[in-house]
Design a protein around this motif. Structure first.
Motif, PDB file in Angstrom:
ATOM      1  N   LEU A 234      12.821  98.362 128.290  1.00 20.57           N
ATOM      2  CA  LEU A 234      11.251  98.223 127.505  1.00 20.57           C
ATOM      3  C   LEU A 234      10.608  99.924 127.329  1.00 20.57           C
ATOM      4  CD1 LEU A 234       9.348  95.691 129.231  1.00 20.57           C
ATOM      5  CD2 LEU A 234      10.342  95.902 126.758  1.00 20.57           C
ATOM      6  N   LYS A 235      11.385 100.815 129.193  1.00 20.17           N
ATOM      7  CA  LYS A 235      10.890 102.060 128.664  1.00 20.17           C
ATOM      8  C   LYS A 235      11.304 102.540 127.524  1.00 20.17           C
ATOM      9  CE  LYS A 235       8.076 102.065 133.237  1.00 20.17           C
ATOM     10  NZ  LYS A 235       6.518 102.471 132.897  1.00 20.17           N
ATOM     11  N   ARG A 236      12.447 102.379 127.682  1.00 18.81           N
ATOM     12  CA  ARG A 236      13.503 102.683 126.998  1.00 18.81           C
ATOM     13  C   ARG A 236      13.150 102.887 125.926  1.00 18.81           C
ATOM     14  NH1 ARG A 236      17.777 100.328 127.451  1.00 18.81           N
ATOM     15  NH2 ARG A 236      18.316 101.054 129.543  1.00 18.81           N
ATOM     16  N   ALA A 237      12.499 101.871 124.910  1.00 17.10           N
ATOM     17  CA  ALA A 237      12.530 101.029 123.198  1.00 17.10           C
ATOM     18  C   ALA A 237      11.356 102.554 123.223  1.00 17.10           C
ATOM     19  CB  ALA A 237      12.120  99.977 123.111  1.00 17.10           C
ATOM     20  N   VAL A 238      10.106 102.559 124.531  1.00 14.41           N
ATOM     21  CA  VAL A 238       8.906 103.311 124.268  1.00 14.41           C
ATOM     22  C   VAL A 238       8.945 104.980 123.886  1.00 14.41           C
ATOM     23  CG1 VAL A 238       6.436 103.973 125.467  1.00 14.41           C
ATOM     24  CG2 VAL A 238       6.903 101.606 125.420  1.00 14.41           C
ATOM     25  N   LEU A 239      10.462 104.985 124.711  1.00 14.61           N
ATOM     26  CA  LEU A 239      10.777 106.411 124.749  1.00 14.61           C
ATOM     27  C   LEU A 239      11.290 106.263 123.609  1.00 14.61           C
ATOM     28  CD1 LEU A 239      11.437 109.446 126.273  1.00 14.61           C
ATOM     29  CD2 LEU A 239      13.459 108.202 126.695  1.00 14.61           C
ATOM     30  N   ILE A 240      12.429 105.881 122.986  1.00 15.29           N
ATOM     31  CA  ILE A 240      13.025 106.477 121.431  1.00 15.29           C
ATOM     32  C   ILE A 240      11.410 105.994 120.447  1.00 15.29           C
ATOM     33  CG2 ILE A 240      14.590 105.267 119.915  1.00 15.29           C
ATOM     34  CD1 ILE A 240      16.221 104.636 122.114  1.00 15.29           C
ATOM     35  N   ALA A 241      10.565 104.913 120.565  1.00 14.03           N
ATOM     36  CA  ALA A 241       9.590 105.286 119.451  1.00 14.03           C
ATOM     37  C   ALA A 241       8.403 106.470 119.840  1.00 14.03           C
ATOM     38  CB  ALA A 241       8.570 104.511 119.875  1.00 14.03           C
ATOM     39  N   ALA A 242       8.489 107.289 120.619  1.00 17.71           N
ATOM     40  CA  ALA A 242       8.004 108.424 120.360  1.00 17.71           C
ATOM     41  C   ALA A 242       8.687 109.316 120.634  1.00 17.71           C
ATOM     42  CB  ALA A 242       7.157 108.110 122.037  1.00 17.71           C
ATOM     43  N   MET A 243       9.568 109.539 120.065  1.00 17.54           N
ATOM     44  CA  MET A 243      10.298 111.147 120.103  1.00 17.54           C
ATOM     45  C   MET A 243      10.649 111.599 118.771  1.00 17.54           C
ATOM     46  SD  MET A 243      12.912 112.776 122.404  1.00 17.54           S
ATOM     47  CE  MET A 243      12.846 111.379 123.803  1.00 17.54           C
ATOM     48  N   PRO A 244      10.359 112.852 119.062  1.00 16.80           N
ATOM     49  CA  PRO A 244      10.252 113.234 117.340  1.00 16.80           C
ATOM     50  C   PRO A 244      11.773 112.829 117.029  1.00 16.80           C
ATOM     51  CG  PRO A 244       9.760 114.823 119.407  1.00 16.80           C
ATOM     52  CD  PRO A 244      10.299 113.792 119.875  1.00 16.80           C
ATOM     53  N   THR A 245      11.451 112.644 115.611  1.00 16.44           N
ATOM     54  CA  THR A 245      13.242 112.396 114.333  1.00 16.44           C
ATOM     55  C   THR A 245      13.040 114.376 114.365  1.00 16.44           C
ATOM     56  OG1 THR A 245      10.541 112.578 112.368  1.00 16.44           O
ATOM     57  CG2 THR A 245      11.897 110.281 113.670  1.00 16.44           C
ATOM     58  N   PHE A 246      14.219 115.024 115.031  1.00 19.52           N
ATOM     59  CA  PHE A 246      14.770 115.744 115.149  1.00 19.52           C
ATOM     60  C   PHE A 246      15.824 116.110 114.395  1.00 19.52           C
ATOM     61  CE2 PHE A 246      15.144 114.789 119.421  1.00 19.52           C
ATOM     62  CZ  PHE A 246      16.790 115.028 120.095  1.00 19.52           C
ATOM     63  N   SER A 247      16.699 114.853 114.145  1.00 16.79           N
ATOM     64  CA  SER A 247      18.090 114.584 114.125  1.00 16.79           C
ATOM     65  C   SER A 247      18.263 112.988 113.049  1.00 16.79           C
ATOM     66  CB  SER A 247      18.958 114.927 115.253  1.00 16.79           C
ATOM     67  OG  SER A 247      19.280 113.559 116.304  1.00 16.79           O
ATOM     68  N   LYS A 248      19.343 113.385 112.623  1.00 18.70           N
ATOM     69  CA  LYS A 248      19.896 111.927 112.229  1.00 18.70           C
ATOM     70  C   LYS A 248      20.198 110.714 113.062  1.00 18.70           C
ATOM     71  CE  LYS A 248      22.685 109.815 108.051  1.00 18.70           C
ATOM     72  NZ  LYS A 248      23.661 110.642 107.230  1.00 18.70           N
ATOM     73  N   GLU A 249      20.567 110.788 114.372  1.00 17.05           N
ATOM     74  CA  GLU A 249      20.643 110.618 115.434  1.00 17.05           C
ATOM     75  C   GLU A 249      19.887 109.462 116.242  1.00 17.05           C
ATOM     76  OE1 GLU A 249      24.249 113.212 114.107  1.00 17.05           O
ATOM     77  OE2 GLU A 249      22.356 113.316 114.743  1.00 17.05           O
ATOM     78  N   VAL A 250      18.580 110.704 116.004  1.00 16.69           N
ATOM     79  CA  VAL A 250      17.407 109.636 116.706  1.00 16.69           C
ATOM     80  C   VAL A 250      16.450 108.623 115.067  1.00 16.69           C
ATOM     81  CG1 VAL A 250      14.713 110.585 116.753  1.00 16.69           C
ATOM     82  CG2 VAL A 250      16.846 112.157 117.586  1.00 16.69           C
ATOM     83  N   LEU A 251      16.699 109.033 114.042  1.00 17.51           N
ATOM     84  CA  LEU A 251      16.802 107.732 113.077  1.00 17.51           C
ATOM     85  C   LEU A 251      17.480 106.861 113.385  1.00 17.51           C
ATOM     86  CD1 LEU A 251      15.629 110.301 110.466  1.00 17.51           C
ATOM     87  CD2 LEU A 251      14.271 108.993 111.397  1.00 17.51           C
ATOM     88  N   GLU A 252      18.755 107.115 113.048  1.00 15.91           N
ATOM     89  CA  GLU A 252      19.513 105.524 113.815  1.00 15.91           C
ATOM     90  C   GLU A 252      18.906 104.753 114.917  1.00 15.91           C
ATOM     91  OE1 GLU A 252      23.122 107.790 113.957  1.00 15.91           O
ATOM     92  OE2 GLU A 252      23.294 107.430 112.075  1.00 15.91           O
ATOM     93  N   LYS A 253      18.814 105.564 116.339  1.00 14.96           N
ATOM     94  CA  LYS A 253      18.093 104.987 117.483  1.00 14.96           C
ATOM     95  C   LYS A 253      16.908 104.324 117.213  1.00 14.96           C
ATOM     96  CE  LYS A 253      20.918 107.851 120.566  1.00 14.96           C
ATOM     97  NZ  LYS A 253      20.672 108.665 121.719  1.00 14.96           N
ATOM     98  N   LYS A 254      16.031 104.991 116.422  1.00 16.82           N
ATOM     99  CA  LYS A 254      14.807 104.479 116.231  1.00 16.82           C
ATOM    100  C   LYS A 254      15.388 102.963 115.085  1.00 16.82           C
ATOM    101  CE  LYS A 254      12.402 108.461 116.481  1.00 16.82           C
ATOM    102  NZ  LYS A 254      10.651 108.273 116.924  1.00 16.82           N
ATOM    103  N   ARG A 255      16.339 103.360 113.872  1.00 18.37           N
ATOM    104  CA  ARG A 255      16.158 102.045 113.677  1.00 18.37           C
ATOM    105  C   ARG A 255      16.667 101.204 113.967  1.00 18.37           C
ATOM    106  NH1 ARG A 255      21.190 100.716 112.373  1.00 18.37           N
ATOM    107  NH2 ARG A 255      22.230 102.458 111.480  1.00 18.37           N
ATOM    108  N   ALA A 256      17.925 100.873 115.112  1.00 17.13           N
ATOM    109  CA  ALA A 256      18.473 100.400 116.029  1.00 17.13           C
ATOM    110  C   ALA A 256      17.642  99.082 116.744  1.00 17.13           C
ATOM    111  CB  ALA A 256      19.480 100.520 116.872  1.00 17.13           C
ATOM    112  N   THR A 257      16.051 100.462 117.428  1.00 15.31           N
ATOM    113  CA  THR A 257      15.174  99.522 118.095  1.00 15.31           C
ATOM    114  C   THR A 257      14.530  98.785 117.492  1.00 15.31           C
ATOM    115  OG1 THR A 257      15.357 101.715 119.662  1.00 15.31           O
ATOM    116  CG2 THR A 257      13.986  99.948 119.686  1.00 15.31           C
ATOM    117  N   MET A 258      14.173  98.918 116.083  1.00 13.47           N
ATOM    118  CA  MET A 258      12.965  98.456 115.482  1.00 13.47           C
ATOM    119  C   MET A 258      14.025  97.113 114.742  1.00 13.47           C
ATOM    120  SD  MET A 258      10.439 100.258 115.018  1.00 13.47           S
ATOM    121  CE  MET A 258      10.751 100.092 117.155  1.00 13.47           C
TER     122      MET A 258
END
Length: 417
Positions: free
Chosen positions: A236-260
């Motif tokens: 749960l806390k991992r999902a919250v962290l990923i949602a709040a993380m700045p979108t500074f890279s394509k890898e971050v976007l991919e993690k956000k997409r997987a979480t969503m």
């Protein structure tokens, strides 16, 4: 909003893609009661909404703690809501900085240890160390006795800490004039120095050290720091962290997409329990309010809401309108209304939605046993998958536009505080 942004939604969501993910659902439902699965996912959604994450940023005075707090919140160092920065001690007591988009995520800017107001022996008690999920010890240039004390005491409490060497870009720039300068060797020298001293303080054979620059989170070790935090947090806390993380890279976007993607399953399954709510004028069934709320949430997670765009524009010195120009398909959060969702369903891709509904029910027949619930699941699943695809694509366009502006700024020296 231009009509073209509505009619393109969902073009890349094929039956093959849906089929692969539906197999995951089949596996999850095997030998399980469908209502039990729905109830569990409903509870999970409540937990996600109410899960808190408290991150403490600590270290010596003047090493860049406040700048790091701002960077993790996707904010510039100056402006409303930013943590105050300065060469002198600016944080006289612990300061609470909720994430501007996800207020359940809080960054705590702790006073600098070792000043006359905060002697080491009193520091830990004064800043309520036991309240935080984990700690980031920020350091710059020299490893100090107080850094060692912090690391040791946090270890004694059984808490996680992450040692972050800030202002790495400044250190690199100060070495560039040397004739034998090689950036990789300079970075390794900094890391080895920090690692050796940290090993003496903690007893770890090879402690992890993260080198970062507040001005470009994609550089150096910040991506590794983010990945390490994700691995160390529970689901749960991992999902919250990923949602709040700045979108500074394509890898971050991919993690956000997987979480969503995972969230879509939960939302669609919960829609089964709500039952069949007919969409006015259409032969479809789904809860429009669930779609509206989830779509708005996606826009916030990917930084496409108005407030996030405004903060990013200030951070990279670009106009909000120029950032918006990179968004080709997604609406603004204020435009996502019940009427907007119904409009999506009535566009030319409606036939694709109906086909997807029938496909889902054929693939997972157990959903059809719920009175109208299967139709609600299928409609919700398809629409959200399609919307998420477009949001991720637009977020990457915005990130690229912001990166262009940031690259122009790199010639200008910055000082972290």
């Amino acid at each position: 909003m231009p009509p073209s942004r509505r009619t393109t939604m969902g073009a890349a969501i094929s039956k093959e893609v849906i089929g692969k993910e539906l197999q995951k659902l089949m596996d999850d439902l095997e030998n399980k009661n469908i209502q039990d699965v729905i109830d569990k996912n409903s509870k999970d959604l409540d937990l996600v909404e109410n899960t808190t994450l408290d991150i403490a940023i600590t270290g010596m005075s003047g090493v860049g703690k406040s700048s790091l707090v701002n960077a993790l919140r996707g904010m510039p160092d100056y402006g409303e809501g930013a943590a105050e920065t300065g060469e002198t001690q600016t944080t006289m007591e612990r300061q609470k900085y909720p994430h501007p988009t996800f207020p359940k995520v809080t960054l705590w800017d702790l006073p600098g240890i070792g000043t006359s107001q905060f002697e080491p022996k009193e520091y830990l008690e004064k800043v309520n160390f036991k309240e935080y999920d984990f700690f980031i010890i920020a350091a710059s240039n020299r490893f100090t006795t107080n850094d060692a004390l912090l690391a040791h005491e946090i270890q004694k409490m059984g808490k996680k800490f992450y040692y972050v060497r800030t202002r790495v870009d400044v250190s690199i720039d100060s070495e560039r004039w040397k004739p034998d300068f090689i950036q990789e060797k300079c970075l390794e020298k900094i890391k080895t120095y920090c690692r050796d001293n940290l090993a003496q303080a903690t007893g770890e054979s090879v402690p992890v050290v993260f080198l970062i620059s507040r001005w470009d989170l994609q550089m150096y070790d910040f991506p590794l720091l983010q990945k390490t935090l994700e691995n160390d947090l529970d689901g749960l806390k991992r999902a919250v962290l990923i949602a709040a993380m700045p979108t500074f890279s394509k890898e971050v976007l991919e993690k956000k997409r997987a979480t969503m993607d995972a969230l879509i399953w939960k939302v669609a399954l919960v829609s089964c329990a709500i039952g069949a709510i007919p969409v006015p004028g259409l032969s479809l069934f789904c809860d429009i309010s669930i779609l509206v709320g989830t779509m708005r949430y996606f826009l916030k997670v990917f930084g496409l809401d108005e407030d996030s765009l405004r903060r990013l524009a200030n951070l990279v010195d670009i106009s909000v309108d120029e950032l918006r120009s990179a968004i080709k398909k997604s609406p603004t959060a204020s435009q996502v209304t019940k009427e907007f969702v119904i409009g999506l369903l009535t566009k030319s891709l409606l036939c694709g939605t109906v086909m997807a509904v029938e496909f889902v029910l054929d693939f997972v027949p157990v959903l059809g046993s719920l009175t109208g619930g299967g139709l609600s699941f299928a409609s919700t699943f398809y629409i959200l998958k399609s919307f998420l695809h477009d949001v991720e694509e637009d977020a990457e366009n915005v990130r690229a536009k912001a990166a262009e502006s940031r690259d122009k700024q790199k010639a200008t020296p910055h000082v972290e505080n």
